[in-house]
Each structure stands twice: as C-alpha cells, then as structure tokens.
Write a protein that holds these residues in place. Structure first.
Motif, PDB file in Angstrom:
ATOM      1  N   ALA A  52       6.430  -2.519   3.475  1.00  0.00           N
ATOM      2  CA  ALA A  52       7.591  -2.895   4.155  1.00  0.00           C
ATOM      3  C   ALA A  52       7.992  -2.064   5.242  1.00  0.00           C
ATOM      4  CB  ALA A  52       8.623  -3.030   2.941  1.00  0.00           C
ATOM      5  N   GLY A  53       7.604  -0.745   5.257  1.00  0.00           N
ATOM      6  CA  GLY A  53       7.816   0.028   6.232  1.00  0.00           C
ATOM      7  C   GLY A  53       6.962   1.166   6.704  1.00  0.00           C
ATOM      8  N   ALA A  54       7.186   2.251   7.519  1.00  0.00           N
ATOM      9  CA  ALA A  54       6.193   3.323   7.831  1.00  0.00           C
ATOM     10  C   ALA A  54       5.950   4.074   6.554  1.00  0.00           C
ATOM     11  CB  ALA A  54       6.562   3.948   8.915  1.00  0.00           C
ATOM     12  N   VAL A  55       4.679   4.153   5.898  1.00  0.00           N
ATOM     13  CA  VAL A  55       4.639   5.322   4.658  1.00  0.00           C
ATOM     14  C   VAL A  55       3.033   5.315   4.725  1.00  0.00           C
ATOM     15  CG1 VAL A  55       3.920   3.224   3.142  1.00  0.00           C
ATOM     16  CG2 VAL A  55       4.727   5.068   2.364  1.00  0.00           C
ATOM     17  N   ASN A  56       2.820   6.668   4.271  1.00  0.00           N
ATOM     18  CA  ASN A  56       1.457   6.943   3.887  1.00  0.00           C
ATOM     19  C   ASN A  56       1.076   6.653   2.448  1.00  0.00           C
ATOM     20  OD1 ASN A  56       1.287   7.998   6.383  1.00  0.00           O
ATOM     21  ND2 ASN A  56       1.610   9.919   5.932  1.00  0.00           N
ATOM     22  N   VAL A  57      -0.076   5.909   2.310  1.00  0.00           N
ATOM     23  CA  VAL A  57      -0.469   5.809   0.770  1.00  0.00           C
ATOM     24  C   VAL A  57      -1.663   6.226   0.282  1.00  0.00           C
ATOM     25  CG1 VAL A  57       0.911   3.493   0.816  1.00  0.00           C
ATOM     26  CG2 VAL A  57      -1.456   3.710   1.342  1.00  0.00           C
ATOM     27  N   ARG A  58      -2.016   6.774  -0.764  1.00  0.00           N
ATOM     28  CA  ARG A  58      -3.167   7.394  -1.332  1.00  0.00           C
ATOM     29  C   ARG A  58      -3.340   7.113  -2.835  1.00  0.00           C
ATOM     30  NH1 ARG A  58      -4.081  13.561  -0.488  1.00  0.00           N
ATOM     31  NH2 ARG A  58      -2.587  13.736  -2.410  1.00  0.00           N
TER      32      ARG A  58
ATOM     33  N   VAL B  94       2.265   0.991   8.927  1.00  0.00           N
ATOM     34  CA  VAL B  94       3.608   0.866   9.542  1.00  0.00           C
ATOM     35  C   VAL B  94       4.057  -0.515   8.973  1.00  0.00           C
ATOM     36  CG1 VAL B  94       2.984   1.998  11.788  1.00  0.00           C
ATOM     37  CG2 VAL B  94       2.371  -0.443  11.580  1.00  0.00           C
ATOM     38  N   ALA B  95       5.350  -0.879   9.155  1.00  0.00           N
ATOM     39  CA  ALA B  95       6.149  -1.968   8.802  1.00  0.00           C
ATOM     40  C   ALA B  95       5.049  -3.206   8.596  1.00  0.00           C
ATOM     41  CB  ALA B  95       7.481  -2.185   9.548  1.00  0.00           C
ATOM     42  N   ASN B  96       5.360  -3.786   7.553  1.00  0.00           N
ATOM     43  CA  ASN B  96       4.477  -5.377   7.362  1.00  0.00           C
ATOM     44  C   ASN B  96       3.102  -5.251   7.706  1.00  0.00           C
ATOM     45  OD1 ASN B  96       6.834  -6.426   6.429  1.00  0.00           O
ATOM     46  ND2 ASN B  96       7.339  -6.588   8.824  1.00  0.00           N
ATOM     47  N   THR B  97       2.309  -3.928   7.290  1.00  0.00           N
ATOM     48  CA  THR B  97       0.638  -3.983   7.560  1.00  0.00           C
ATOM     49  C   THR B  97       0.422  -3.478   6.111  1.00  0.00           C
ATOM     50  OG1 THR B  97       0.903  -1.654   8.232  1.00  0.00           O
ATOM     51  CG2 THR B  97       1.044  -3.111   9.917  1.00  0.00           C
ATOM     52  N   GLY B  98      -0.776  -3.569   6.084  1.00  0.00           N
ATOM     53  CA  GLY B  98      -1.619  -3.251   4.851  1.00  0.00           C
ATOM     54  C   GLY B  98      -3.067  -3.397   4.914  1.00  0.00           C
ATOM     55  N   PHE B  99      -3.597  -3.618   3.758  1.00  0.00           N
ATOM     56  CA  PHE B  99      -5.197  -3.598   3.947  1.00  0.00           C
ATOM     57  C   PHE B  99      -5.786  -4.405   2.642  1.00  0.00           C
ATOM     58  CE2 PHE B  99      -4.079   0.422   1.942  1.00  0.00           C
ATOM     59  CZ  PHE B  99      -4.899   0.542   0.802  1.00  0.00           C
ATOM     60  N   VAL B 100      -6.816  -4.931   2.897  1.00  0.00           N
ATOM     61  CA  VAL B 100      -7.611  -5.749   1.734  1.00  0.00           C
ATOM     62  C   VAL B 100      -8.803  -4.986   1.528  1.00  0.00           C
ATOM     63  CG1 VAL B 100      -8.815  -7.637   1.120  1.00  0.00           C
ATOM     64  CG2 VAL B 100      -6.633  -7.817   2.431  1.00  0.00           C
ATOM     65  N   LEU B 101      -9.135  -4.520   0.343  1.00  0.00           N
ATOM     66  CA  LEU B 101     -10.435  -4.076  -0.326  1.00  0.00           C
ATOM     67  C   LEU B 101     -11.102  -5.172  -0.961  1.00  0.00           C
ATOM     68  CD1 LEU B 101      -9.586  -0.550  -1.782  1.00  0.00           C
ATOM     69  CD2 LEU B 101     -10.292  -1.072   0.347  1.00  0.00           C
TER      70      LEU B 101
ATOM     71  N   LEU C  73       2.935   7.724  -2.452  1.00  0.00           N
ATOM     72  CA  LEU C  73       3.579   7.274  -1.309  1.00  0.00           C
ATOM     73  C   LEU C  73       4.473   8.518  -0.818  1.00  0.00           C
ATOM     74  CD1 LEU C  73       5.434   4.041  -2.562  1.00  0.00           C
ATOM     75  CD2 LEU C  73       3.029   4.409  -1.658  1.00  0.00           C
ATOM     76  N   SER C  74       4.141   8.556   0.646  1.00  0.00           N
ATOM     77  CA  SER C  74       4.879   9.652   1.336  1.00  0.00           C
ATOM     78  C   SER C  74       6.422   9.311   1.608  1.00  0.00           C
ATOM     79  CB  SER C  74       4.256   9.726   2.861  1.00  0.00           C
ATOM     80  OG  SER C  74       4.491   8.474   3.584  1.00  0.00           O
TER      81      SER C  74
ATOM     82  N   ALA D 105       9.873   6.744   0.220  1.00  0.00           N
ATOM     83  CA  ALA D 105      10.473   5.747  -0.741  1.00  0.00           C
ATOM     84  C   ALA D 105      10.444   4.335  -0.116  1.00  0.00           C
ATOM     85  CB  ALA D 105      11.855   6.117  -1.416  1.00  0.00           C
ATOM     86  N   ILE D 106       9.352   3.679   0.208  1.00  0.00           N
ATOM     87  CA  ILE D 106       9.312   2.540   0.885  1.00  0.00           C
ATOM     88  C   ILE D 106       8.488   1.475   0.181  1.00  0.00           C
ATOM     89  CG2 ILE D 106       7.946   1.253   2.872  1.00  0.00           C
ATOM     90  CD1 ILE D 106      10.131   3.287   3.798  1.00  0.00           C
ATOM     91  N   SER D 107       9.014   0.219  -0.044  1.00  0.00           N
ATOM     92  CA  SER D 107       8.218  -0.756  -0.984  1.00  0.00           C
ATOM     93  C   SER D 107       6.775  -1.035  -0.493  1.00  0.00           C
ATOM     94  CB  SER D 107       8.987  -1.937  -0.844  1.00  0.00           C
ATOM     95  OG  SER D 107       8.627  -3.064  -1.587  1.00  0.00           O
ATOM     96  N   VAL D 108       5.987  -1.048  -1.396  1.00  0.00           N
ATOM     97  CA  VAL D 108       4.570  -1.294  -1.210  1.00  0.00           C
ATOM     98  C   VAL D 108       4.028  -2.195  -2.190  1.00  0.00           C
ATOM     99  CG1 VAL D 108       2.182  -0.361  -1.025  1.00  0.00           C
ATOM    100  CG2 VAL D 108       3.916   0.920   0.071  1.00  0.00           C
ATOM    101  N   ASP D 109       3.495  -3.520  -1.992  1.00  0.00           N
ATOM    102  CA  ASP D 109       3.387  -4.352  -2.838  1.00  0.00           C
ATOM    103  C   ASP D 109       1.949  -4.925  -2.721  1.00  0.00           C
ATOM    104  OD1 ASP D 109       6.117  -4.661  -4.239  1.00  0.00           O
ATOM    105  OD2 ASP D 109       6.524  -5.036  -2.187  1.00  0.00           O
ATOM    106  N   GLY D 110       1.250  -5.426  -3.712  1.00  0.00           N
ATOM    107  CA  GLY D 110      -0.051  -6.021  -3.737  1.00  0.00           C
ATOM    108  C   GLY D 110      -0.521  -6.425  -5.138  1.00  0.00           C
ATOM    109  N   SER D 111      -1.887  -6.252  -5.116  1.00  0.00           N
ATOM    110  CA  SER D 111      -2.363  -6.193  -6.561  1.00  0.00           C
ATOM    111  C   SER D 111      -3.664  -5.534  -6.466  1.00  0.00           C
ATOM    112  CB  SER D 111      -2.456  -7.726  -6.962  1.00  0.00           C
ATOM    113  OG  SER D 111      -3.483  -8.579  -6.402  1.00  0.00           O
ATOM    114  N   LEU D 112      -4.432  -5.455  -7.598  1.00  0.00           N
ATOM    115  CA  LEU D 112      -5.857  -4.936  -7.696  1.00  0.00           C
ATOM    116  C   LEU D 112      -6.650  -5.590  -8.874  1.00  0.00           C
ATOM    117  CD1 LEU D 112      -6.108  -2.338  -9.937  1.00  0.00           C
ATOM    118  CD2 LEU D 112      -4.745  -1.355  -8.006  1.00  0.00           C
ATOM    119  N   VAL D 113      -7.783  -5.493  -8.605  1.00  0.00           N
ATOM    120  CA  VAL D 113      -8.863  -6.133  -9.919  1.00  0.00           C
ATOM    121  C   VAL D 113      -9.479  -4.676 -10.392  1.00  0.00           C
ATOM    122  CG1 VAL D 113     -10.656  -7.403 -10.563  1.00  0.00           C
ATOM    123  CG2 VAL D 113      -8.854  -8.292  -8.895  1.00  0.00           C
ATOM    124  N   TYR D 114      -9.818  -4.486 -11.459  1.00  0.00           N
ATOM    125  CA  TYR D 114     -10.202  -3.236 -11.902  1.00  0.00           C
ATOM    126  C   TYR D 114     -11.007  -3.624 -13.293  1.00  0.00           C
ATOM    127  CZ  TYR D 114      -6.766  -2.503 -15.406  1.00  0.00           C
ATOM    128  OH  TYR D 114      -5.611  -2.785 -16.411  1.00  0.00           O
TER     129      TYR D 114
END
Length: 167
Positions: free
Chosen positions: A102-108, A125-132, A152-153, A155-164
């Motif tokens: 939802a905003g600027a953040v580093n994820v790992r 950055v805001a409203n960006t993400g990625f697909v694996l 997360l670097s 307190a920014i909302s990060v949403d999605g899903s994963l398959v494992y």
C-alpha cells in the motif's frame, strides 16, 4: 495370411513381429526406454515412465506426493510477520506467490522470525508488488522446523497470497 515377416530370407535375415491385417503387415513394437546408447525393455518390473496428468490438488516432490497449500499474505507490522507456521521436521517451499504494498516499503522473505534471508530486500512503492508464477522447483524454502516470515521495513500494509508445499 501369416503374421511376422523375414528380411533377406535367403541369406539368413531376421524375422520381425507383425500382424497381418487385410494383407498388410503392421509391425508389432515392444517399447523400450533409457539413456542414449541403452535400452530398458518395458515390463511389469520396469514400466514405461510416464508423466502424470496435471492434477492441481497433488504434486510430487522428490517422488513423494504432496498437497499444495495456500496462505494469505496480510502483513502490516514493521519487522517480522509470520506467513506460514513452522511444521515439525518439514521445510516450507514456496511454489507461487503475489503481493502488493500500500506504500513504500522493503520486503524480504525469511526462514524463521528475524532469521535467514531467503530473498534479497525488494523495494516497493505505493500500489506496486510482484508475482512469482508457479515454479515446480520452488522459489525458496525455509529450513527444517522453521516458519516462513515476511520482514517489512515499515508498518505498511502488504497483501497477497502464496502457494506452498511441505517437504
């Protein structure tokens, strides 16, 4: 008419298996398989290897049938965010995922809370993400008995899903 035919019959030729259908000899074939320069005859003890149909509720990992599992990514805490709890004597292998910030953040992604990095830090950055996209070998996996963490670097909302899968 008789089945089978012989090549070069007068000079010690070879006999080939065939089936006579309406006066036409159709070859009978015994499949074999193997690496270049070798052949394994198909039998009950050594059946022809085949690819199973694409079954979405099961897959194999190292010859073991495993069931894909799904997890929601709904993180907003700076620092550690558990995505998948640790599983006794198993690793968590991510085979597909997507997320949006939802905003600027580093994820790992990490193996364990504050643990070993499984990916580098991804700067969003805001409203960006990625697909694996689906990767049967997996994108990364935790250590045995370790949870899958999303660090997360901020307190920014990060949403999605994963398959494992658990391996």
């Amino acid at each position: 008419m008789a089945d089978n035919f012989t090549t070069n019959a007068g000079s010690g030729g070879a006999t080939f298996a065939s089936d006579d259908i309406g006066g036409v000899q159709y070859p009978r074939v015994k499949p074999s398989w193997g690496a270049d320069g070798s052949a394994t005859d198909t039998s009950v003890a050594a059946p022809m290897p085949v690819q199973a149909s694409a079954e979405s509720s099961q897959m194999t990992a190292g010859g073991t049938v495993v069931t894909p599992k799904f997890a929601v990514i709904d993180a907003a805490t700076s620092g550690d965010n558990t995505l998948v709890a640790a599983v006794a004597s198993k690793k968590v292998r991510v085979v597909a995922a997507f997320l949006v910030a939802a905003g600027a953040v580093n994820v790992r992604f990490e193996s364990g809370a504050g643990g070993t990095a499984l990916t580098g830090q991804v700067n969003l950055v805001a409203n960006t993400g990625f697909v694996l996209p689906y990767n049967p070998a997996g994108w990364f996996e935790t250590g045995s008995n370790a949870l899958l963490n999303l660090e997360l670097s901020a307190a920014i909302s990060v949403d999605g899903s994963l398959v494992y899968i658990e391996v």
